[in-house]
Design a protein around this motif. Structure first.
Motif, short mmCIF file in Angstrom:
data_model
loop_
_atom_site.label_atom_id
_atom_site.label_comp_id
_atom_site.label_asym_id
_atom_site.label_seq_id
_atom_site.Cartn_x
_atom_site.Cartn_y
_atom_site.Cartn_z
N VAL A 234 2.67 13.57 -5.07
CA VAL A 234 2.00 13.84 -3.80
C VAL A 234 2.44 12.87 -2.71
N ASN A 235 2.63 11.61 -3.06
CA ASN A 235 2.76 10.57 -2.03
C ASN A 235 4.15 9.95 -1.90
N THR A 236 5.10 10.33 -2.77
CA THR A 236 6.45 9.77 -2.60
C THR A 236 7.01 10.11 -1.23
N VAL A 237 6.79 11.35 -0.77
CA VAL A 237 7.30 11.74 0.54
C VAL A 237 6.68 10.88 1.64
N MET A 239 5.56 7.76 1.31
CA MET A 239 6.11 6.41 1.22
C MET A 239 7.51 6.35 1.80
N VAL A 240 8.32 7.35 1.47
CA VAL A 240 9.71 7.35 1.95
C VAL A 240 9.77 7.50 3.46
N ARG A 241 9.02 8.47 3.99
CA ARG A 241 9.13 8.77 5.42
C ARG A 241 8.33 7.80 6.28
N GLU A 242 7.15 7.41 5.87
CA GLU A 242 6.29 6.58 6.71
C GLU A 242 6.45 5.08 6.42
N THR A 243 6.41 4.71 5.14
CA THR A 243 6.48 3.29 4.79
C THR A 243 7.88 2.73 5.00
N TYR A 244 8.88 3.50 4.52
CA TYR A 244 10.27 3.00 4.61
C TYR A 244 11.02 3.57 5.81
N HIS A 354 -3.93 20.56 -17.61
CA HIS A 354 -3.90 20.96 -16.20
C HIS A 354 -5.21 20.68 -15.50
N LEU A 355 -6.30 20.63 -16.25
CA LEU A 355 -7.57 20.20 -15.65
C LEU A 355 -7.45 18.76 -15.16
N CYS A 356 -6.74 17.93 -15.92
CA CYS A 356 -6.50 16.54 -15.48
C CYS A 356 -5.76 16.52 -14.14
N TRP A 357 -4.75 17.38 -14.01
CA TRP A 357 -4.00 17.44 -12.75
C TRP A 357 -4.87 17.99 -11.62
N LEU A 358 -5.73 18.93 -11.94
CA LEU A 358 -6.61 19.50 -10.92
C LEU A 358 -7.52 18.43 -10.33
N VAL A 359 -7.87 17.42 -11.14
CA VAL A 359 -8.71 16.31 -10.67
C VAL A 359 -7.87 15.28 -9.92
N THR A 360 -6.70 14.93 -10.47
CA THR A 360 -5.94 13.80 -9.91
C THR A 360 -5.14 14.15 -8.66
N TYR A 361 -4.69 15.40 -8.52
CA TYR A 361 -3.95 15.78 -7.31
C TYR A 361 -4.75 15.48 -6.03
N PRO A 362 -5.96 16.00 -5.90
CA PRO A 362 -6.70 15.71 -4.65
C PRO A 362 -7.07 14.24 -4.51
N LEU A 363 -7.37 13.55 -5.62
CA LEU A 363 -7.68 12.13 -5.52
C LEU A 363 -6.50 11.34 -4.96
N ALA A 364 -5.30 11.65 -5.45
CA ALA A 364 -4.10 10.95 -4.97
C ALA A 364 -3.84 11.27 -3.51
N GLY A 365 -3.97 12.54 -3.14
CA GLY A 365 -3.66 12.94 -1.77
C GLY A 365 -4.68 12.45 -0.77
N TYR A 366 -5.96 12.69 -1.04
CA TYR A 366 -7.00 12.28 -0.10
C TYR A 366 -7.15 10.76 -0.07
N GLY A 367 -6.92 10.11 -1.24
CA GLY A 367 -7.01 8.65 -1.26
C GLY A 367 -6.01 8.00 -0.34
N THR A 369 -4.48 9.63 2.24
CA THR A 369 -4.62 10.14 3.61
C THR A 369 -5.78 9.46 4.34
N TYR A 370 -6.91 9.32 3.67
CA TYR A 370 -8.10 8.78 4.31
C TYR A 370 -8.35 7.31 3.96
N GLY A 371 -7.54 6.76 3.08
CA GLY A 371 -7.63 5.34 2.77
C GLY A 371 -6.30 4.68 3.10
N SER A 372 -5.55 4.32 2.07
CA SER A 372 -4.24 3.71 2.26
C SER A 372 -3.40 4.00 1.03
N LEU A 373 -2.10 3.86 1.17
CA LEU A 373 -1.21 4.09 0.03
C LEU A 373 -1.48 3.09 -1.08
N TRP A 374 -1.67 1.82 -0.69
CA TRP A 374 -1.89 0.82 -1.74
C TRP A 374 -3.25 1.06 -2.41
#
Length: 440
Positions: A234-237, A239-244, A354-367, A369-374
Motif C-alpha cells: 500500500v505505502n511503497t508508492v 514512500m518512493v514518490r513523497e519521501t524520496y 485473506h481475512l488477515c489482509w482485509l484487516v491489514t490493508y485499511p490499517l496500513a493505508g489509513y494509518g 494517510t491520517y497519521g504518518s509513514l513511520w
C-alpha cells in the motif's frame, strides 16, 4: 528445484498457474485504466472498492463454493472456473458503469475463490513426497514474485501496440491456456466417501483448522506477515514518490527489491526445511521481520528516512523474511488433514488468510494517510509482534500425546488399528479426534 518439473502432471499444472498469473497481472493494469476512464480522478476509490469486493468474495464465498464442488471431479471444477474467469475478462471491455465493474469483479473473484484452494489441494496429492512438495511450494512462490515483476512490463509493451482493452483479451487467453493445461494433466479425485450435510461441508475445513494447534499458529503467523506485507504493497508508492521524491521507475525498482528478496528466500527454503523444523524457520523469520519493521519505523521517527540504497536493502530483506514465513504453509496444511479433507482445509486457509489482509490493508493505508509513514510502520510492526507471540503460544511444538477413546466401540477400526482405546500416534482432527488431545 527445477528437477520437479520432470513430473509431467505437476509441470502442466505449474504452467497453468504461470499463464493464469500472467493473465491476472494484465488484468490488474487494465482494470486501473478502465477505472480511470469511468471515474476520472475518483479512480482510486473505484479500485479500492473493487479490491474490497475481491477480499469479501474470497473470505465469504470460498467455504461455500468449496462445499458446493467438494464431490465434483477436480479437473472439471478447475476448467469450469477458468472458463468463467475467461468469460468475465471478455465482458470487461464492454462495461459502461462502475456498478458493472463491481459485479463482474465479484463474479471473477468468486471463481478464483473456488479455483485457487482446489488447485492448491491438488498438488500434495500429485506430489506425495514431502521434499518434492516443498520444492513445488517454493517454485510457486517464485512464480508469484515473477508475475509481480514481469506482468507490468509485459502490459507496458502491449500498450505500445494496442489499447488497454486488448489487455483484457490477453487476460482471457491466460485463463484459456490455464484451462487447456489443466485438461491435459491427470488429477486424482480424493473426495470423501462419507456423505455429509451441506452445512458440515461448509464448516468442516474451518473446524479442522481452528482445532489444530499448528494451524492456529499458522493463522497468527499469517496475520503478522500480512501486516508487514500490507504496508509494503500500500505505502511503497507513497514512500518512493513523497519521501524520496523519485519517479515511477524508482517505484518499480523498490518493488523489484522486495520481490527479489522473496524469490531468493523461496529458492533456499527447500534445503533449509530439510534440516530445520517448519516452526523454527517460520518463528525465526517472523521475529526478524517484526524487529526489522519496528526498527525501520523508529529510525524514520528519530532520524528521518533511510538512504535510498539502504531502503532498497531493507525492502529486499523484508521480502525474504516475508517469504520465509509464508512458504512453508502448504506443508503444515498437508500434514494437518487426511487426503479427503485437504480441499476443505486449503479453502479454510484461503479464506482466513485473506481475512488477515482485509484487516491489514485499511490499517496500513489509513494509518499512513491520517497519521504518518513511520507511525504506520510501527503500527504494522506492533501487530506483527503480537501475532508472532500469539503464534508461538498457540503452536508450542509437535508432541505426540497419548490419548484415549472412551466413546468408540472395541471393534472400531481405529481402536483395532492402534491396539486399544489408549494409544499414541500423530493426531489429525477428524471424526475420531474431534478435539486436539492434551492430557490423554
Amino acid at each position: 528445484m527445477l528437477e520437479i518439473l520432470k513430473h509431467r502432471d505437476f509441470a502442466r499444472l505449474f504452467a497453468a498457474q504461470v499463464v493464469a498469473l500472467i493473465g491476472t497481472g494484465l488484468l490488474t493494469v487494465a482494470l486501473g485504466l478502465l477505472a480511470y476512464d469511468l471515474a476520472g480522478p475518483a479512480a482510486g476509490a473505484v479500485l479500492g472498492t473493487a479490491y474490497a469486493v475481491k477480499m469479501v468474495a474470497y473470505v465469504g464465498l470460498s467455504p461455500i463454493t468449496g462445499a458446493l464442488v467438494a464431490r465434483l471431479p477436480r479437473r472439471a471444477v478447475l476448467i469450469g472456473m477458468d472458463v468463467v474467469r475467461m468469460g468475465v475478462a471478455l465482458c470487461l471491455p464492454f462495461v459502461e458503469t462502475v456498478g458493472q465493474v463491481y459485479g463482474l469483479i465479484f463474479l471473477l473473484q468468486a471463481a478464483s475463490a473456488t479455483f485457487t484452494p482446489t488447485f492448491q489441494a491438488t498438488i500434495p496429492d500429485i506430489l506425495e513426497d514431502e521434499g518434492a512438495y516443498t520444492r513445488a511450494l517454493s517454485l510457486s512462490r517464485v512464480a508469484y514474485d515473477l508475475e509481480n515483476l514481469l506482468s507490468p512490463m509485459l502490459a507496458g509493451l502491449l500498450l505500445l501496440v494496442m489499447s488497454y482493452h486488448g489487455l483484457f483479451v490477453g487476460t482471457a487467453f491466460g485463463f484459456l491456456g490455464s484451462a487447456l493445461l489443466v485438461w491435459q494433466a491427470r488429477i486424482p479425485q480424493r473426495g470423501s466417501d462419507v456423505p455429509r450435510p451441506f452445512r458440515e461441508r461448509v464448516t468442516r475445513g474451518i473446524w479442522i483448522y481452528l482445532n489444530t494447534p499448528r494451524l492456529r499458529g499458522l493463522l497468527a503467523f499469517n496475520m503478522g506477515a500480512a501486516a508487514v506485507g500490507a504496508f509494503v504493497l500500500v505505502n511503497t508508492v507513497v514512500m518512493v514518490r513523497e519521501t524520496y521524491g523519485l519517479g515511477e521507475s524508482a517505484l518499480a525498482v523498490a518493488m523489484a527489491a522486495f520481490g527479489a528478496g522473496s524469490m531468493a528466500a523461496a529458492l533456499i527454503l527447500p534445503g533449509v526445511l530439510e534440516r530445520l523444523r517448519d516452526r523454527r524457520v517460520m518463528a525465526c523469520a517472523a521475529v526478524l521481520l517484526t524487529v526489522l519493521t519496528l526498527a525501520h519505523g523508529l529510525w524514520m521517527a528519530m532520524q528521518g528516512p533511510l538512504a535510498w540504497g539502504v531502503f532498497l536493502g531493507v525492502w529486499a530483506v523484508t521480502g525474504a523474511l516475508y517469504s520465509a514465513v509464508l512458504t512453508p504453509s502448504g506443508r503444515l496444511l498437508r500434514r494437518s488433514a487426511h487426503a479427503e479433507d485437504r480441499p476443505a482445509v486449503f479453502t479454510a486457509q484461503f479464506a482466513l488468510s485473506h481475512l488477515c489482509w482485509l484487516v491489514t490493508y485499511p490499517l496500513a493505508g489509513y494509518g499512513a494517510t491520517y497519521g504518518s509513514l513511520w507511525g504506520a510502520l510501527v503500527l504494522m510492526g506492533a501487530i506483527a509482534a503480537a501475532s508472532t507471540a500469539l503464534a508461538l503460544w498457540l503452536w508450542r511444538g509437535e508432541r505426540v500425546v497419548e490419548h484415549v477413546h472412551p466413546d468408540l466401540p472395541e471393534d472400531h477400526p481405529h481402536i483395532l488399528e492402534h491396539g486399544g482405546r489408549r494409544h499414541r500416534h500423530a493426531v489429525v482432527i477428524d471424526d475420531e479426534h474431534r478435539v486436539w488431545p492434551t492430557q490423554g
